[in-house]
Design an enzyme around this catalytic site. Structure first.
Site, mmCIF file in Angstrom:
data_model
loop_
_atom_site.group_PDB
_atom_site.id
_atom_site.type_symbol
_atom_site.label_atom_id
_atom_site.label_comp_id
_atom_site.label_asym_id
_atom_site.label_seq_id
_atom_site.Cartn_x
_atom_site.Cartn_y
_atom_site.Cartn_z
ATOM 1 N N HIS A 306 0.851 -1.191 0.000
ATOM 2 C CA HIS A 306 0.000 0.000 0.000
ATOM 3 C C HIS A 306 0.880 1.231 0.000
ATOM 4 C CE1 HIS A 306 -3.203 2.816 1.115
ATOM 5 N NE2 HIS A 306 -4.029 1.874 0.757
ATOM 6 N N ASP A 363 -8.030 -5.254 -0.076
ATOM 7 C CA ASP A 363 -8.488 -6.142 -1.158
ATOM 8 C C ASP A 363 -8.114 -7.598 -0.957
ATOM 9 O OD1 ASP A 363 -7.632 -3.324 -2.953
ATOM 10 O OD2 ASP A 363 -9.664 -4.125 -2.938
HETATM 11 C C1 SDX Z 1 -6.234 0.069 -2.952
HETATM 12 O O1 SDX Z 1 -4.430 4.560 -2.041
HETATM 13 C C2 SDX Z 1 -5.364 3.958 -1.446
HETATM 14 O O2 SDX Z 1 -5.808 4.355 -0.356
HETATM 15 C C3 SDX Z 1 -5.921 2.750 -2.162
HETATM 16 C C4 SDX Z 1 -6.962 1.917 -1.416
HETATM 17 C C5 SDX Z 1 -8.224 2.702 -1.183
HETATM 18 O O3 SDX Z 1 -8.951 2.364 -0.216
HETATM 19 O O4 SDX Z 1 -8.551 3.595 -2.021
HETATM 20 O O5 SDX Z 1 -6.434 1.503 -0.169
HETATM 21 C C6 SDX Z 1 -7.368 0.688 -2.228
HETATM 22 O O6 SDX Z 1 -6.001 0.415 -4.084
HETATM 23 C C7 SDX Z 1 -5.343 -0.898 -2.209
HETATM 24 C C8 SDX Z 1 -4.154 -1.387 -3.084
HETATM 25 C C9 SDX Z 1 -4.694 -2.480 -4.022
HETATM 26 N N1 SDX Z 1 -3.584 -2.877 -4.986
HETATM 27 C C10 SDX Z 1 -2.992 -4.064 -4.872
HETATM 28 O O7 SDX Z 1 -3.181 -4.874 -3.962
HETATM 29 C C11 SDX Z 1 -2.008 -4.356 -6.014
HETATM 30 C C12 SDX Z 1 -0.717 -4.954 -5.448
HETATM 31 N N2 SDX Z 1 0.003 -3.874 -4.726
HETATM 32 C C13 SDX Z 1 0.979 -3.121 -5.435
HETATM 33 O O8 SDX Z 1 0.873 -3.056 -6.814
HETATM 34 C C14 SDX Z 1 1.494 -1.890 -4.700
HETATM 35 O O9 SDX Z 1 1.816 -2.304 -3.449
HETATM 36 C C15 SDX Z 1 0.622 -0.659 -4.647
HETATM 37 C C16 SDX Z 1 0.138 -0.233 -5.998
HETATM 38 C C17 SDX Z 1 -0.524 -0.892 -3.749
HETATM 39 C C18 SDX Z 1 1.473 0.469 -4.032
HETATM 40 O O10 SDX Z 1 2.419 0.768 -4.966
HETATM 41 P P1 SDX Z 1 3.624 1.772 -4.628
HETATM 42 O O11 SDX Z 1 3.384 2.537 -3.377
HETATM 43 O O12 SDX Z 1 3.897 2.550 -5.880
HETATM 44 O O13 SDX Z 1 4.791 0.805 -4.286
HETATM 45 P P2 SDX Z 1 5.853 0.310 -5.331
HETATM 46 O O14 SDX Z 1 5.158 -0.265 -6.520
HETATM 47 O O15 SDX Z 1 6.837 1.393 -5.535
HETATM 48 O O16 SDX Z 1 6.517 -0.913 -4.540
HETATM 49 C C19 SDX Z 1 7.629 -0.710 -3.678
HETATM 50 C C20 SDX Z 1 8.423 -2.020 -3.766
HETATM 51 C C21 SDX Z 1 8.808 -2.388 -5.196
HETATM 52 O O17 SDX Z 1 9.948 -3.235 -5.117
HETATM 53 P P3 SDX Z 1 11.450 -2.518 -5.287
HETATM 54 O O18 SDX Z 1 11.409 -1.768 -6.611
HETATM 55 O O19 SDX Z 1 11.613 -1.597 -4.096
HETATM 56 O O20 SDX Z 1 12.409 -3.676 -5.284
HETATM 57 O O21 SDX Z 1 7.599 -3.111 -3.302
HETATM 58 C C22 SDX Z 1 7.371 -4.010 -4.380
HETATM 59 C C23 SDX Z 1 7.680 -3.279 -5.652
HETATM 60 O O22 SDX Z 1 8.075 -4.178 -6.664
HETATM 61 N N3 SDX Z 1 5.957 -4.384 -4.280
HETATM 62 C C24 SDX Z 1 5.477 -5.612 -4.458
HETATM 63 C C25 SDX Z 1 4.090 -5.509 -4.235
HETATM 64 N N4 SDX Z 1 3.785 -4.237 -3.941
HETATM 65 C C26 SDX Z 1 4.937 -3.550 -3.981
HETATM 66 N N5 SDX Z 1 6.089 -6.780 -4.784
HETATM 67 C C27 SDX Z 1 5.274 -7.866 -4.879
HETATM 68 N N6 SDX Z 1 3.929 -7.838 -4.665
HETATM 69 C C28 SDX Z 1 3.314 -6.686 -4.360
HETATM 70 N N7 SDX Z 1 2.022 -6.647 -4.156
#
Ligand code: SDX
Length: 429
Positions: A306, A363
């Site tokens: 998140h 989720d």
């Molecule tokens: C919602 O914003 C809100 O409030 C949203 C929400 C709401 O109520 O409105 O809470 C609802 O959208 C919840 C999130 C639902 N999405 C998912 O579950 C999709 C999976 N999660 C990710 O795609 C990610 O964690 C996000 C999109 C939620 C957050 O993305 P960020 O903040 O841009 O984080 P990032 O992509 O920069 O990740 C940081 C690191 C990266 O690795 P490095 O480059 O540092 O090596 O963490 C890794 C990412 O690759 N990473 C994951 C991951 N999420 C982040 N690796 C594997 N699986 C994951 N789910």
């Protein structure tokens, strides 16, 4: 603590005011930055940028705190209902008994769609994704209310807000019925919000759906937990559109489109598809966890991570507990829940996830409940949209009520070609 930040740039030092929120959040106000320094800020994904001050929802991502208008989500989940919470978010206070009845009656009075809307439903292929239908039909519905097309104004707001909250549910149910080739089921005046939605989704002309209290409560809880979440992608989109003085329905339709993405509200559908694929492959989740850590695999542990919560999402904790309750209450054992719990346990003990502070979000478990209720996976994000509607409306109203509101228009840093002269086509290579 100093109420100013100092910025040294271009050989000069500038003072920038610091804004402190009621919960101690600190923001450096840069409203005059470009005029005074010739610089703008750059913040990919707005991870460090506040777009507004707001009185609606407070999140502390480090402590896993979520409050709607100051009320902890745990207390609202335990003691409130979705419609009472919707009133709280939009109007700022928990309603009196009379105010709640007035609000509920307004929703009931606005549950029907204009009968000509059915022609729009007929035009969609049965394979149309319900989120495409929802965003289209919200704007289509607004065409039947000419008053809506004028500049948004306060006295008509309450009616339009009630109409939107009520109709988003009716549109969702109609799109499900259409996809199954079922006849339309109209709302009933004697049913409350969530019960009426289940009735419109699952009743048949010859037989009413049996409204089990535990099912109605579980879905009402899902709506309540999704009702608002400060400046997430879709809410920020609603505010962006509202800032141009577009009407409430247009702003909400834009929010639906932003919510659809699998990184945002589409994650609940992606989680179940992920769990189902793991189950079908005979994996207990261990192989998938390895893939989710491998950047080249393209796999992500959907429902994990998140932008704000760097600790457990409090909503995930509440939903996880509700999963066990609703499944045991319905005497259902869902292998996907076992896989989800196993994935969570593995991830929370794996350095890749721990170092990146990745925890289950709202989720990760919500789809398990929706499956148990019988909601098809392609409708999951629509359920999220129904829940989020009061939050979008509350944010729209915050802009409507702000006489100093301005159109949102971010800047950019241009990295393209510098000036060059036009080349006639006969002279091009
Ligand atoms: C919602 O914003 C809100 O409030 C949203 C929400 C709401 O109520 O409105 O809470 C609802 O959208 C919840 C999130 C639902 N999405 C998912 O579950 C999709 C999976 N999660 C990710 O795609 C990610 O964690 C996000 C999109 C939620 C957050 O993305 P960020 O903040 O841009 O984080 P990032 O992509 O920069 O990740 C940081 C690191 C990266 O690795 P490095 O480059 O540092 O090596 O963490 C890794 C990412 O690759 N990473 C994951 C991951 N999420 C982040 N690796 C594997 N699986 C994951 N789910």
């Amino acid at each position: 603590m100093s109420k100013e930040a100092k910025l040294a740039v271009g050989g000069q030092e500038y003072s920038l005011p610091i804004v402190e929120g009621t919960e101690g959040e600190l923001g450096i106000a840069i409203g005059k930055l470009r005029d005074t320094t010739g610089h703008i800020t750059l913040d990919d994904g707005y991870g460090n940028t506040g777009s507004c001050v707001s009185n609606i929802t407070f999140i502390d991502g480090e402590k896993g705190i979520l409050r709607y208008r100051g009320y902890p989500i745990e207390q609202l989940a335990e003691q409130s209902t979705f419609i009472e919470t919707a009133h709280l978010l939009i109007n700022g206070e928990l309603p009196s008994r009379d105010k709640l009845r007035e609000f509920s009656d307004r929703l009931t009075d606005n549950a029907y769609l204009h009968e000509d809307m059915r022609y729009h439903f007929e035009s969609f292929p049965v394979t149309a994704h319900p989120m495409a239908i929802l965003s289209s039909m919200i704007n289509a519905s607004s065409c039947f209310y000419p008053g809506l097309m004028g500049p948004a104004n306060r006295e008509r707001f309450d009616t339009h807000a009630a109409r939107l909250i009520s109709q988003v549910r009716t549109i969702a149910a109609y799109s499900y019925r259409k996809s199954k080739g079922f006849p339309t089921i109209y709302p009933k005046r004697n049913l409350k919000y969530t019960a009426n939605f289940l009735h419109m989704m699952f009743s048949q002309p010859y037989e009413d759906y049996e409204l089990k209290p535990e099912v109605v409560k579980a879905l009402d809880l899902i709506f309540l937990l999704h009702a608002d979440h400060e400046q997430n992608c879709s809410t920020a989109t609603v505010r962006m559109v509202a800032s141009s003085q577009a009407n409430l329905f247009a702003s909400a339709a834009a929010g639906v489109c932003a919510l659809w993405g699998p990184l945002h509200g589409g994650a609940n559908q992606a989680v179940i598809e992920m769990l189902q694929a793991i189950h079908d492959s005979g994996d207990d989740g261990s192989r998938f966890i390895q893939a989710a850590k491998d950047k080249d695999s393209g796999a992500r542990l959907m429902g994990f991570g998140h932008r704000v919560y760097k600790n457990y999402d409090p909503r995930a904790k509440i939903i996880k507990a509700a999963c066990d309750r609703i499944l045991s209450g319905l005497h259902i054992s869902d292998p996907l829940l076992d896989i989800a719990k196993h994935l969570e346990e593995q991830a929370l003990n794996d350095s890749y996830f721990v170092e990146r502070r990745l925890y289950p979000n709202v989720d990760f478990y919500s789809g398990i409940i929706m499956r148990a209720i019988g909601i098809p996976v392609e409708m999951f994000t629509v359920i999220f949209a129904i829940g989020r509607m009061p939050g979008w409306i509350a944010n729209f109203k915050e802009i409507l009520d702000n006489p100093k509101s301005r159109i949102s228009r971010p800047r950019q840093i241009y990295m393209g070609a510098t000036e060059r002269q036009y080349v006639p086509i006969e002279e091009r290579p």
